[in-house]
Write a protein that holds these residues in place. Sequence first.
Motif, mmCIF file in Angstrom:
data_model
loop_
_atom_site.group_PDB
_atom_site.id
_atom_site.type_symbol
_atom_site.label_atom_id
_atom_site.label_comp_id
_atom_site.label_asym_id
_atom_site.label_seq_id
_atom_site.Cartn_x
_atom_site.Cartn_y
_atom_site.Cartn_z
ATOM 1 N N THR A 122 -7.857 -5.085 -1.274
ATOM 2 C CA THR A 122 -7.603 -3.658 -1.446
ATOM 3 C C THR A 122 -7.950 -2.846 -0.200
ATOM 4 N N ALA B 179 -3.279 -2.257 -8.540
ATOM 5 C CA ALA B 179 -4.101 -1.076 -8.763
ATOM 6 C C ALA B 179 -3.923 -0.637 -10.217
ATOM 7 N N PHE C 265 0.862 -1.179 0.000
ATOM 8 C CA PHE C 265 0.000 0.000 0.000
ATOM 9 C C PHE C 265 0.896 1.226 0.000
ATOM 10 N N THR D 181 -7.469 -1.814 3.655
ATOM 11 C CA THR D 181 -6.418 -1.842 4.670
ATOM 12 C C THR D 181 -6.842 -2.623 5.913
ATOM 13 N N GLN E 90 0.817 5.724 0.878
ATOM 14 C CA GLN E 90 0.086 6.871 1.408
ATOM 15 C C GLN E 90 0.857 8.136 1.104
ATOM 16 N N SER F 205 -3.511 2.159 -11.409
ATOM 17 C CA SER F 205 -2.524 3.237 -11.552
ATOM 18 C C SER F 205 -1.088 2.726 -11.686
ATOM 19 N N LYS G 162 -3.424 12.275 1.918
ATOM 20 C CA LYS G 162 -4.304 11.312 1.266
ATOM 21 C C LYS G 162 -4.441 10.049 2.098
ATOM 22 N N GLU G 163 -5.472 9.279 1.786
ATOM 23 C CA GLU G 163 -5.673 8.018 2.473
ATOM 24 C C GLU G 163 -4.693 6.970 1.927
ATOM 25 N N ARG G 164 -4.447 5.975 2.763
ATOM 26 C CA ARG G 164 -3.609 4.867 2.321
ATOM 27 C C ARG G 164 -4.342 4.099 1.229
ATOM 28 N N GLU G 165 -3.637 3.785 0.144
ATOM 29 C CA GLU G 165 -4.280 3.119 -0.971
ATOM 30 C C GLU G 165 -3.547 1.846 -1.365
ATOM 31 N N PHE G 166 -4.321 0.932 -1.903
ATOM 32 C CA PHE G 166 -3.806 -0.348 -2.351
ATOM 33 C C PHE G 166 -2.916 -0.175 -3.569
#
Length: 127
Positions: free
Chosen positions: A109, A61, A37, A111, A39, A63, A43-47
């Motif tokens: 995905t 992801a 993950f 957390t 961060q 991206s 911003k929020e923590r993202e997968f």
Amino acid sequence: QVQLVESGGGLVQAGGSLRLSCAASGRTISSYHMGWFRQAPGKEREFVARISGGGGSTDYADSVKGRFTISRDNAKNTVYLQMNSLKPEDTAVYYCAARRSGGAPWTFTITGNYDYWGQGTQVTVSS
């Protein structure tokens, strides 16, 4: 208990590459699903990516698909994230996480579905 320690972060120019490592201790992680993950500030923590215990199943992801590759070496109790073609928007603290239970791909995905987390390693991509 599983302890996770990330390494390999740093400063890189756009278009460059880095390989992150996540070394586990306390237990063998061969039966754990492992995730990465990230961060970014504010911003929020993202997968980012995940890999099954045996390494036969991976998800990414959108991206990072086609640029990042997750892999693992269970003999070394280590998980890797190879990051190529890095972009400034990849700048973040990167965390690895371990999850004992299985589930549908979308559950990896989230957390909250992971049992153990590392402290993170900073990746900064300059333009």
